[in-house]
Enzyme design. Structure first.
Site, PDB file in Angstrom:
ATOM      1  N   ARG A   1     -26.078  -7.764  34.978  1.00 43.98           N
ATOM      2  CA  ARG A   1     -26.622  -6.150  35.036  1.00 43.98           C
ATOM      3  C   ARG A   1     -28.019  -6.638  35.494  1.00 43.98           C
ATOM      4  O   ARG A   1     -28.958  -7.120  34.562  1.00 43.98           O
ATOM      5  CB  ARG A   1     -26.600  -5.513  33.771  1.00 43.98           C
ATOM      6  CG  ARG A   1     -27.133  -4.118  33.746  1.00 43.98           C
ATOM      7  CD  ARG A   1     -26.335  -3.233  34.460  1.00 43.98           C
ATOM      8  NE  ARG A   1     -26.868  -1.923  34.164  1.00 43.98           N
ATOM      9  CZ  ARG A   1     -26.393  -0.832  34.896  1.00 43.98           C
ATOM     10  NH1 ARG A   1     -25.597  -0.959  35.871  1.00 43.98           N
ATOM     11  NH2 ARG A   1     -26.679   0.293  34.662  1.00 43.98           N
TER      12      ARG A   1
ATOM     13  N   GLU B   1      -6.538  -5.111   3.548  1.00 46.09           N
ATOM     14  CA  GLU B   1      -6.358  -6.375   2.847  1.00 46.09           C
ATOM     15  C   GLU B   1      -7.593  -6.437   1.617  1.00 46.09           C
ATOM     16  O   GLU B   1      -8.030  -7.725   1.786  1.00 46.09           O
ATOM     17  CB  GLU B   1      -6.247  -7.421   3.402  1.00 46.09           C
ATOM     18  CG  GLU B   1      -4.584  -7.293   4.171  1.00 46.09           C
ATOM     19  CD  GLU B   1      -4.298  -8.509   4.873  1.00 46.09           C
ATOM     20  OE1 GLU B   1      -4.505  -9.494   4.410  1.00 46.09           O
ATOM     21  OE2 GLU B   1      -3.307  -8.173   5.857  1.00 46.09           O
TER      22      GLU B   1
ATOM     23  N   THR C   1       0.816  -1.123   0.233  1.00 51.33           N
ATOM     24  CA  THR C   1       0.163  -0.008  -0.072  1.00 51.33           C
ATOM     25  C   THR C   1       0.962   1.435   0.149  1.00 51.33           C
ATOM     26  O   THR C   1       2.062   1.284   0.710  1.00 51.33           O
ATOM     27  CB  THR C   1      -0.970  -0.089   1.267  1.00 51.33           C
ATOM     28  OG1 THR C   1      -1.764  -1.188   0.840  1.00 51.33           O
ATOM     29  CG2 THR C   1      -1.783   1.323   1.363  1.00 51.33           C
ATOM     30  N   GLU C   2       0.449   2.155  -0.661  1.00 54.01           N
ATOM     31  CA  GLU C   2       1.401   3.329  -0.903  1.00 54.01           C
ATOM     32  C   GLU C   2       0.428   4.593  -0.634  1.00 54.01           C
ATOM     33  O   GLU C   2      -1.007   4.537  -0.643  1.00 54.01           O
ATOM     34  CB  GLU C   2       1.812   3.934  -2.350  1.00 54.01           C
ATOM     35  CG  GLU C   2       2.612   2.583  -2.752  1.00 54.01           C
ATOM     36  CD  GLU C   2       3.475   2.783  -3.931  1.00 54.01           C
ATOM     37  OE1 GLU C   2       4.314   2.319  -4.490  1.00 54.01           O
ATOM     38  OE2 GLU C   2       2.840   4.001  -4.608  1.00 54.01           O
TER      39      GLU C   2
END
Length: 422
Positions: A305, A401, A161-162
């Site tokens: 809870r 990706e 990746t650039e």
């Protein structure tokens, strides 16, 4: 063991809840494995999963909260994984375990059950770097790098990746040419970004275009062999996701690389895409582990809870619907990943199958984790409950990706025969 670790991490006490067994039912429903996927795994695969789970819950889980808060990655984690044979697990030889794709997926599932950032660091090491060297490297390259990477003594990163090219790697601007003054060397210039492990990597698998032909080739760059000023790997700080892993850039300025460090035959995007497919398969397993942890935590919280006449909120329909949907998606996702893993090992897995499970599992994990957050109310924003950390991480897994929309187009092309990218 997993429940005990969960108690230690959250400070909660898990109530004893049994599922009612109907007279006509042959067995009791197990919400942790609702479709009995464990019956599909071999004894060896189950033993590997148990080893990975024990390590992850006992040694990784206690570190993750501090690591996430302070964006601090401990490189010793990869050494610890290497000692257990968890790195490059499907590779045969070179001190690697040589196990099935499903076994490797079970490892990533347990690692990401703790944190996606930890799984990301392992995936880059195992699938992108070691997998690339094993599939495309020379014998000398394999012998030089794989044993050290397998033990975590060497750390790797993958540079594709650039800054200007993410989903369109074919337009990369990084270039490689014969070095003007060093015989037998190639000079590489360019910039890569959002690279997991790059600030601490010893070995970088970088893809660049040959200036002479425009063809994309893969190069192994050894940090310790680069002259000063030719390689920089600054970290990218202040992330909102994957904070427990380390991310950075690779900046190359006429960096000299021996010609012997170039992959000898693979050209074009086939090389990086093959590596990415292996990693995407692992991601499809990993995100299910993250979702399963969200389910376990949400279930525990809902049972403890109490609201509205002191009833546990797990009693109410909306909470049960959220849990039911998430449990179903996790179960289906595991079955799909298992099937593709079996086909992968048999040499019958089409790349589009991996796109399908990567896209679907990431999307469903993110969507359901976000919905499970609602069970915690305002407490969901406290990092001590972990659900918000998983959601932030899962957004990244859906993005990198191959973002989900890109995988949709890959599937669309396979369905229609028409290219939607151009």
């Amino acid at each position: 063991m997993y429940k005990q670790a969960l108690v230690r991490f959250t400070g909660a006490r898990l109530p004893h809840v049994t599922t009612k067994r109907w007279a006509h039912a042959p067995s009791v429903f197990n919400w942790e494995d609702p479709l009995d996927s464990n019956s599909l795994f071999t004894e060896e695969e189950l033993a590997i999963q148990d080893t990975a789970k024990s390590y992850c819950q006992e040694r990784m889980l206690p570190r993750v909260l501090d690591a996430y808060r302070h964006e601090k990655y401990d490189r010793k984690i990869l050494e610890e994984m290497g000692e257990l044979g968890l790195l490059g697990a499907t590779i045969k030889g070179y001190d690697c375990a040589g196990v099935s794709s499903v076994a490797s997926g079970l490892i990533t599932r347990e690692v990401e059950r703790v944190d996606s950032g930890y799984r990301s660091g392992m995936s880059v090491q195992s699938s992108l770097v070691m997998g690339g060297i094993d599939e495309f490297g020379t014998q000398e390259q394999k012998e030089k790098y794989l044993p050290g990477l397998a033990k975590g003594k060497l750390l790797g990163c993958f540079g594709l990746t650039e800054p200007n090219h993410g989903s369109d790697p074919g337009s990369m601007e990084s270039t490689a040419k014969r070095h003007p003054s060093k015989k037998g060397y190639i000079s590489i210039s360019g910039s890569k970004t959002w690279i997991t492990n790059s600030p601490i990597a010893d070995v970088m698998l970088v893809w660049a275009k040959l200036e002479s032909s425009g063809k994309i080739r893969g190069f192994l760059i050894d940090r310790h062999e680069c002259p000063p000023g030719t390689l920089e790997t600054p970290p990218l700080k202040n992330k909102t996701g994957l904070r427990a892993s380390i991310t950075g850039m690779i900046q190359l300025d006429e960096c000299p690389v021996p010609e012997a460090n170039m992959f000898p035959e693979v050209e074009g995007l086939r090389g990086p895409f093959s590596c990415l497919n292996s990693a995407r398969y692992g991601i499809a397993w990993g995100v299910m582990g993250a979702l399963e942890d969200c389910i376990a935590r949400a279930r525990t919280y809902a049972l403890e809870r109490r609201q509205f006449k002191h009833n546990p909120i797990a009693k109410y329909q909306l909470v049960q619907k959220k849990l039911s949907s998430a449990v179903t998606e996790a179960a289906y996702g595991i079955l799909a990943a298992t099937q593709v893993g079996r086909l992968k090992d048999a040499g019958k897995a089409a790349p589009e199958m991996i796109s399908m499970i990567k896209r679907h599992n990431c999307d469903r994990a993110l969507e359901n984790a976000r919905i499970l957050q609602e069970i915690f109310g305002g407490n969901a924003v406290s990092d001590e409950y972990a659900i918000g950390r998983h959601v932030a991480n899962l957004f990244v897994t859906q993005t990198y990706e191959g973002q989900s929309d890109i995988h949709s187009l890959i599937l669309g092309r396979a369905i229609t025969g028409l290219q939607a990218f151009a």
